[in-house]
Design a protein around this motif. Structure first.
Motif, PDB file in Angstrom:
ATOM      1  N   SER B  29      -0.627   3.831   3.290  1.00  0.00           N
ATOM      2  CA  SER B  29      -0.049   3.989   2.146  1.00  0.00           C
ATOM      3  C   SER B  29       0.213   5.543   2.101  1.00  0.00           C
ATOM      4  N   GLN B  36       2.852   1.891  -1.088  1.00  0.00           N
ATOM      5  CA  GLN B  36       1.765   1.362  -1.917  1.00  0.00           C
ATOM      6  C   GLN B  36       2.084   0.179  -2.885  1.00  0.00           C
ATOM      7  N   LYS B  39       2.271  -5.538  -0.352  1.00  0.00           N
ATOM      8  CA  LYS B  39       0.875  -6.395  -0.033  1.00  0.00           C
ATOM      9  C   LYS B  39       0.564  -6.278   1.315  1.00  0.00           C
ATOM     10  N   GLU B  61       6.961  -8.640  -6.994  1.00  0.00           N
ATOM     11  CA  GLU B  61       6.547  -7.000  -7.141  1.00  0.00           C
ATOM     12  C   GLU B  61       7.655  -6.473  -7.968  1.00  0.00           C
ATOM     13  N   LEU B 465      -6.275   3.187  -1.284  1.00  0.00           N
ATOM     14  CA  LEU B 465      -5.225   3.619  -1.942  1.00  0.00           C
ATOM     15  C   LEU B 465      -5.009   5.143  -1.810  1.00  0.00           C
ATOM     16  N   GLY B 508      -4.953  -5.376  -9.114  1.00  0.00           N
ATOM     17  CA  GLY B 508      -5.938  -5.754  -8.166  1.00  0.00           C
ATOM     18  C   GLY B 508      -7.390  -6.143  -8.804  1.00  0.00           C
ATOM     19  N   HIS B 512      -8.975  -8.692  -4.840  1.00  0.00           N
ATOM     20  CA  HIS B 512      -7.615  -8.088  -4.307  1.00  0.00           C
ATOM     21  C   HIS B 512      -7.833  -6.587  -3.949  1.00  0.00           C
ATOM     22  N   GLN B 515      -4.180  -1.674  -5.910  1.00  0.00           N
ATOM     23  CA  GLN B 515      -2.717  -1.516  -5.602  1.00  0.00           C
ATOM     24  C   GLN B 515      -1.778  -0.899  -6.756  1.00  0.00           C
TER      25      GLN B 515
END
Lengths: 451, 890
Positions: B29, B36, B39, B61, B465, B508, B512, B515
């Protein structure tokens, strides 16, 4: 080096000098330092002026990006390309990285950009200077993958892998490994596709044979690369998963187990919960003995006590014949409910209530006391406050009943949560409330303490 | 809670930060911002799904903008919300005040040096009593200051009575009239070195230390980490209270009730509740847990908690005295009435007004490696019995129930997170959300000078992240907001001390990895609203600008009650005590059609949609784009401008922070006794006196009309008609053009004029030579913007002296006599004083003599005396410029 910006670089240069002139001080780098200095020192040198203009231009681009003005940013970027003329090689390198970072971001978002534009830009950037080739190749490949261009991505990775320039630094070696791993993942995709095809279509034996051979060659290609990357400490979830799947397919269960065990238990690796989850799931699929499963989950319980699998762990422990497992089962379910994200998990409350009843019947009140001792000072406010009683009763009556039962056992009949819910519940579910009250009157750890 | 099943592949190699060859910098990232948004690669068998993951992604996206729209402010900058406080505000120290401003010796490498000399100079002038007082006390025994009996057998006692008498009329502020007696001179020569040394060594050291602290504070002031502005939601959805400090020392805590409306601007309900505290409010934290709203306040040495009742009235609960100084306070998001406090000594305590204090941790050392900073931070975690303890080097996760050494490192400044060399933790915040569906409740936000990290406490050390925020000030404020509408990504606000704001969109759920759902956005800061204010005169403009540039010390965002298009109110508090607000709307984006069809290519409709793009394909007319995009996006509406005006009106009524100027009292009886005898003061001296008493700049009118009867008798009529003198006179009086016109009227033949000019030039070559030199010498001074006569005076005399020097070698011998005659009428500087004072020792520069020539030469040395006129000013001013003008007339 990658996220260095122009300002950062100048401040790095200046920082030492500033600290030196101040005397003592932390070795802390402040990106805004150069601004402070620039406001006091005006130098007329050409190089500095250029650097200042460059940094202003960089700021303009960033500002435009943050305002989502992609077109404007691209216009500024055109000017920024001039920084490649910088005589300072270090600054030029930074400029290159900046151009790639900014340019790729602009092209990713620009409404008129398309895959071709992005690819042209990436290809151009790869070949300016040598230090960025691998990095840009990999990012380019990921972009293509994201856009669904698997073949192009594969070609890109292949090209990058065969790239050689002088002696490779350690970081470049690592990067090559990563590139190979991604290529391995793409090989796995093809393998996986072929596997489904051969299983679905009715092919003759010859075709099946050819397909199997084809698959095997993909497997070999992928496994070599994936095996390499897994040895280096890191987070390799997709690689490990795909590698294990292929090993399993070819019947190498021991190999797969070895890979997963290494991934989970190697101390050089970060404590990745997924590693333990993969191992547990693999063992479960392989129908490993319960003791083995429990030992794996025990470690996961230490790392992530709030994981959903812990409920499974709890049932596993309950079913176990060992008494220590039974005791651990209580701790596990208590620990799940400790977490703020799990407070309204009905299953967990259900498990806890049932298990508490069971344990009390089995006369293991000391376990409950032990588990309760580290929670008695905060669970009452965390779970069993009057506010929560009202809220839970309003939102979820089943949850409220379960919680009330538990609160009765743990805090006695005087608990406000218990009292509120039983009073409210009396009107609705008289029977179940009565049994609950009866049980709580008989068994609660408060009363048992008194006796 | 589930753990994200697929994480982005990344290397993990521990090591110190900033290894240039660190594989840790391959944290994907970090590479590029767009990464970023990708996925992590999936491993699920592609055939098991209808669409392969990478095929499904692009639409998903890009859909953020189409699905949720874009956050847009409705004004180009924040609007003032509350009237400015009654207390004036001084802009804080800037690097300009501290750093040496001279030209560096090596220009390419800019260097910051603290200007101790200048500061010391200022200090000695402004606080001479402090600087020299103690030394005087020490030496007092050795001086007889006029007491009758002072017998010290052992000591040498000096009689200083006369010295004091000499000093009686002397103002210690560099008064040029002060007369230096021989006694004073002797004393200063003998004692100067001793006095200077003492002051230099003792005071200089202390001052240096102080300046160093101030400089470091200027670069990184961690006092207001966390922010001093907070929002307490009220009993009803559309009401609440803002809690913020006001007052000059930020020591008055205010609880201001506010009514929100989905469409209209927020309204203030009544007057705020004031609570006066005994220290500056550094941090205000609020939390509402189980219906109980608490406000915790951190001051330098005190922490306090209030409970806000249903009626919105704050009731004090408890105050904590922290001896070493508290650096962080936080309220538990899980248990009502539980706080965590940390201090500079490295102590971390769990504090509950009901149960008291419980020490959790005590370690004066930093976590990962040694760092001199004593900043500590504490926050809670997903487990109510866990705390995160942070310092500059890392963040530690601690179980409060266990022994003090248990726990694990959540984040460390090192190669694991691919940190830079010199990167440090500036803020650590627990991003707990009540609903795990939108975002996992185990996330922690960690900010450094360059980057923002999101860490999951279940996978320590590996950031989920990383984003380089590129804020040009320390990011000390952060706030995570609930999703604007169900399912939407969560806005995360990040504020730098310099007022820069960023908004990120986190998505997320618990299964997940977190993000970014859309590219980060910057939001307008206070200085962006400068254009909303009317243009003021320079002083007012500066005041306003300073005010708007004040550091951002608080940030609070509120989501008003539901409305079809979700909005957000963003309150900002500046160090000047101003509260501004801005409304942001989540609006469907007009250019989203473009953004979401990247492969459609260029179509005419696209271009029509956005004028910016079409104009930009061929030409790079950035300004036009700029104005076009800005104009169509936002403009100041009348209501906003009116709001700004009202605020400004109040602001300008606030008296500026300058202390009133008092004219110096000045006794002349001793040295200037003769001046009384001269009764005929004249207009000039009266004007001067008036200007001096009022403390303003001396202007031409004060000196009255120039004495016309005082022309230098230097030149007799040259040539047949003395037009030159006439013309010089006219142009000096500012009537040059009139004179010229009249001349044009009388002599209309241009050829004649040319002839005259040549005549003149030949006959006055000596004068011209002289004036040429004066021109050369004074040419740099010509660029003065407002040359009042007083500014001109020293220049002219200086130029003359210089020209005299030059004259000796560059003027033909035969013309020297003419020049000498010409110059003889001027008040001549002493021939010796012409060059020597320039190199005289600096001790005399503060006491210039009243001789005009000397004075004017000293001018170049001591700028403070430059504008102060000597008593001979009028004659100089009256006669001198006439010499300078000849060239200007032509």
């Amino acid at each position: 080096m990658d996220s260095f910006s122009e300002e950062w670089m100048t401040s790095v240069e200046e920082d030492d000098r500033v600290e030196a002139s101040i005397g003592s001080g932390p070795d802390i780098h402040l990106p805004w330092l150069s601004q402070h200095i620039q406001s006091t020192v005006n130098c007329g040198d050409k190089g500095t002026n250029f650097a200042q203009t460059t940094s202003i231009c960089f700021n303009f681009i960033q500002e435009a990006l943050l305002k989502h003005q992609w077109q404007r940013a691209s216009e500024f970027l055109k000017c920024y390309l001039q920084t490649l003329e910088d005589i300072n090689s270090q600054r030029r390198q930074v400029a290159l990285e900046n151009i790639w970072k900014l340019g790729s971001t602009i092209l990713y978002h620009h409404p008129k950009s398309n895959i071709e534009t992005f690819s042209t830009f990436a290809d151009r950037m790869k070949n300016i200077g040598v230090q960025n080739y691998l990095k840009i190749s990999l990012q380019h490949a990921l972009y293509l993958l994201h856009k669904g261009m698997v073949e192009d991505a594969y070609r890109n990775l292949n090209q990058a892998e065969s790239w050689r320039y002088g002696e490779m630094s350690t970081s470049q070696e690592k990067l090559i490994k990563l590139i190979q791993a991604y290529r391995g993942l793409l090989d796995y995709y093809t393998w996986s596709k072929k596997k489904t095809e051969s299983s679905q279509s009715d092919m003759d034996s010859y075709a099946i044979n050819a397909a199997t051979q084809d698959m095997h060659s993909y497997f070999r290609q992928a496994s070599v690369n994936l095996h390499e990357i897994i040895k280096i400490p890191g987070v390799w979830d997709p690689f490990v998963k795909s590698y294990v799947e292929m090993l399993e397919f070819y019947g190498d269960q021991d190999g797969a187990l070895q890979v997963l065990t290494d991934y989970a238990y190697d101390n050089n690796f970060p404590s990745n919960p997924n590693a333990h989850i993969y191992l547990y799931k693999f063992l479960k699929k392989e129908k490993a003995p319960e003791d083995k499963l429990i030992s794996v989950l025990k470690i996961l319980h230490q790392i992530v006590p709030s994981h959903t699998i812990m409920l499974e762990f709890h049932t596993l422990l309950r079913k176990s014949k060992k008494e220590e497992h039974h005791k651990l089962g209580l701790e596990v379910i208590f620990a799940v409910l400790d977490f703020s994200g799990c407070t309204e998990n009905i299953t967990a409350w259900d498990y806890l209530t049932k298990y508490l009843k069971q344990i009390i019947k089995e006369k293991h009140l000391d376990w409950v006391k032990e588990g309760w001792s580290s929670r008695k000072d905060w669970w009452p406010t965390f779970h069993f406050s009057y506010y929560l009683a009202k809220k839970n009763w309003k939102e979820n009556k089943i949850l409220a009943l379960k919680k009330a039962f538990t609160s009765g056992i743990l805090l006695g009949k005087g608990c406000r949560y218990f009292m509120y819910v039983s009073k409210q519940g009396h009107k609705v579910q008289e029977k179940s409330i009565k049994t609950m009250k009866k049980f709580v009157m008989k068994h609660n750890i408060l009363d048992s303490e008194e006796c | 809670m589930d753990f994200p099943s697929d994480l982005f592949p990344t290397f993990f190699l521990p090591g110190p930060p900033g290894l240039s060859d660190s594989p840790g910098s391959f944290l994907s990232s970090v590479w590029s911002d767009y990464m970023q948004l990708l996925k992590p690669p999936q491993t699920q068998d592609p055939s098991m799904r209808k669409l392969r993951p990478w095929e499904a992604n692009p639409q998903r996206e890009a859909s953020y903008v189409t699905k949720w729209g874009r956050w847009k402010p409705d004004t180009p900058g924040p609007l003032p919300f509350l009237h400015p406080g009654a207390d004036p505000w001084d802009p804080e120290l800037t690097s300009r005040d501290l750093l040496f401003r001279g030209r560096p010796r090596h220009p390419p490498r800019a260097k910051a040096t603290i200007d101790v000399v200048e500061q010391l100079n200022h200090f000695l002038w402004d606080h001479g009593d402090i600087a020299f007082g103690p030394l005087g006390m020490l030496l007092q025994e050795n001086f007889n200051l006029g007491e009758r009996k002072k017998s010290h057998k052992a000591r040498a006692v000096m009689n200083a009575g006369r010295l004091l008498q000499d000093l009686g009329g002397y103002q210690p502020k560099g008064c040029p009239w002060a007369h230096l007696s021989t006694r004073q001179r002797r004393f200063s020569l003998l004692g100067g070195t001793v006095l200077g040394e003492e002051v230099e060594s003792l005071l200089g050291g202390l001052l240096h230390e102080e300046l160093e602290t101030r400089w470091k504070e200027l670069l990184l002031d961690d006092a207001c980490t966390g922010g001093a502005l907070a929002w307490v939601p009220g009993a009803k959805a559309h009401t609440g209270q803002l809690v913020y400090p006001t007052g000059r020392a930020h020591n008055q805590l205010n609880f201001q009730k506010i009514k929100l409306s989905p469409t209209r601007e927020p309204q203030v309900l009544g007057d705020p509740t004031h609570i006066s505290l005994r220290g500056p409010v550094r941090q205000v934290v609020t939390r509402t847990v189980q219906g109980e709203a608490l406000v915790a306040v951190r001051s330098d040495h005190h922490c306090a908690v209030w409970q806000v009742g249903c009626q919105g009235r704050p009731e004090p609960l408890q105050v904590l005295d922290t001896h070493k100084g508290a650096t962080g306070i936080s309220l538990s998001p899980h248990l009502p009435g539980e706080l965590a406090v940390c201090t500079r000594s490295g102590t971390v305590c769990l504090w509950s007004p009901r149960d008291g204090l419980q020490q959790i941790h005590k370690d004066p050392e930093t976590l990962v490696f040694k760092d001199p900073s004593s900043w500590r931070w504490v926050d809670f975690a997903a487990h109510p019995r866990m705390l995160t303890i942070a310092d500059r080097t890392g963040v530690h996760l601690r179980d409060v129930r266990g022994p003090s050494d248990c726990g694990e490192l959540l984040f460390c400044v090192g190669a694991e997170a691919s940190c830079q060399r010199g990167e440090r933790v500036l803020l650590a915040q627990y991003l707990g959300t009540p609903s795990p569906l939108s975002l996992s409740p185990t996330l922690h936000l960690i900010c450094s000078q360059s980057s923002l990290y999101l860490l999951d406490e279940r996978l320590p050390l590996v950031p989920m992240l990383k984003w380089s925020h590129s804020l040009m000030s320390p990011p000390l404020l952060a706030q995570l907001l609930p999703p604007p509408c169900p399912g939407a990504p969560l806005p995360l606000l990040l504020g730098g001390l310099g007022g820069h704001l960023r908004m990120l969109h986190l998505s997320g759920g618990s299964s997940h990895a977190p993000q970014l759902a859309a590219p980060p956005q910057s939001l307008p800061s206070l200085i962006d609203s400068l254009h909303g204010f009317p243009v003021l005169e320079p002083h007012g403009q500066q005041l306003l600008q300073d005010r708007l540039k004040a550091p951002l010390t608080g940030l609070a965002a509120v989501v008003p009650p539901s409305h079809p298009s979700p909005s957000m109110l963003l309150f900002q508090l500046s160090a000047a005590g101003d509260v501004f607000y801005q409304r942001l709307w989540l609006q469907p984006d007009s250019s989203s059609k473009n953004a979401d069809s990247p492969q459609n290519g260029i179509s005419s409709t696209d271009c029509a949609d956005d004028p910016g793009f079409s104009s930009h394909d061929q030409t790079s007319a950035t300004p036009s784009l700029n104005t076009a995009s800005d104009a169509c996006a936002l403009s100041w509406n009348a209501q906003a401008v009116a709001c700004c005006r009202r605020w400004l009106k109040t602001l300008l009524q606030v008296p500026p922070a300058l202390p009133p100027w008092t004219p110096p009292t000045f006794s002349q009886h001793h040295h200037l006794r003769w001046s009384r005898e001269e009764e005929d003061k004249g207009e000039v001296r009266e004007g001067l006196q008036a200007a001096m008493t009022e403390g303003r700049l001396l202007q031409q009118e004060d000196l009255g009309p120039l004495p016309p009867s005082d022309p230098p008798p230097a030149h007799e009529p040259f040539g047949p008609e003395d037009k030159l003198s006439e013309r010089l006179k006219a142009s000096w009086e500012g009537k040059g053009a009139v004179w010229w016109d009249s001349q044009q009227g009388s002599t209309q033949v241009p050829r004649k004029r040319q002839k005259r000019r040549s005549q003149l030039s030949s006959s006055f070559s000596s004068v011209r030579t002289n004036s040429d030199f004066s021109d050369i010498a004074s040419s740099p001074h010509r660029s003065y913007e407002t040359p009042s006569p007083l500014h001109k005076l020293p220049e002219t005399s200086r130029s003359l002296e210089l020209s005299q020097e030059l004259w000796a070698w560059s003027i033909p011998r035969e013309r020297r006599q003419t020049l000498r005659d010409y110059l003889a009428v001027l008040p001549s500087p002493d021939s010796g004083g012409c060059s020597t004072p320039l190199s005289q020792n600096p001790s005399s520069h503060s006491l210039p003599t009243s001789e005009p020539g000397r004075h004017s030469v000293l001018r170049s040395q001591n700028p403070s005396t430059q504008t102060l006129p000597s008593q001979h000013t009028p004659s100089l001013a009256g006669s001198q410029p006439r010499k300078k003008k000849p060239r200007m007339g032509f």
